[in-house]
Design a protein around this motif. Structure first.
Motif: not given
Ligand code: DQA
Length: 141
Positions: A10-12, A21-23, A72-80, A98-104, A109-111
């Motif tokens: 989804n980062l594309g 959320v992501y600007g 590595l911004n693994a997006g949702a794979w980070t959490h799964t 790296v995450h663009l957003s403050n996942v915390h 589930f993003r924590h």
């Molecule tokens: C993300 C945060 C993830 O929780 C989310 O699934 C993303 C983007 C971020 O860059 O903030 O796809 O990794």
């Protein structure tokens, strides 16, 4: 030295994806910012994005074999994904998560991250500047 900047699912779609959320910066802006900071820092960058987990795992294997540092911004794979973690665990050079957003500050589930404890550094909530900080860190590591 070439720093691999690997982006997951989804980062594309940055710029159109949940801009609250992501600007509004696009994925092309992300690539351009990484290339700009890499040039200033005296390193090469290879910036990639995939929505396919097997492709990401293959890139991590290649980075492990080449001894390349990885952002590595693994997006949702980070959490799964234990599989992405297992691939990232094979790296010998530093890994920066790296995450663009403050996942915390988001859903619980993003924590959880399968990557943070194997990363040399973790950057969250700084948008594209998180990538810039990670490149600068790796350039002096
Ligand atoms: C993300 C945060 C993830 O929780 C989310 O699934 C993303 C983007 C971020 O860059 O903030 O796809 O990794």
């Amino acid at each position: 030295m070439t720093v691999l900047v690997l982006n997951g699912p989804n980062l594309g779609r940055l710029g159109v994806r949940e801009p609250d959320v992501y600007g509004t910066a696009t994925y092309a802006d992300l690539v351009a910012r990484c290339e700009e900071v890499a040039k200033e820092s005296g390193v090469e960058v290879d910036v990639r994005q995939t929505d396919t987990e097997s492709e990401m795992i293959g890139w991590l294997h290649d980075a492990a074999d080449a001894g390349s540092p990885v952002i590595l911004n693994a997006g949702a794979w980070t959490h799964t994904s234990v599989a992405v973690r297992d691939a990232a665990s094979q790296l010998s050079a530093p890994l920066v998560e790296v995450h663009l957003s403050n996942v915390h500050a988001r859903e619980s589930f993003r924590h959880t991250s399968y990557l943070s404890d194997i990363a040399a550094a973790v950057v969250v909530g700084m948008g594209l500047e998180g990538y810039a900080a990670a490149i600068r860190f790796l350039a002096v590591s």
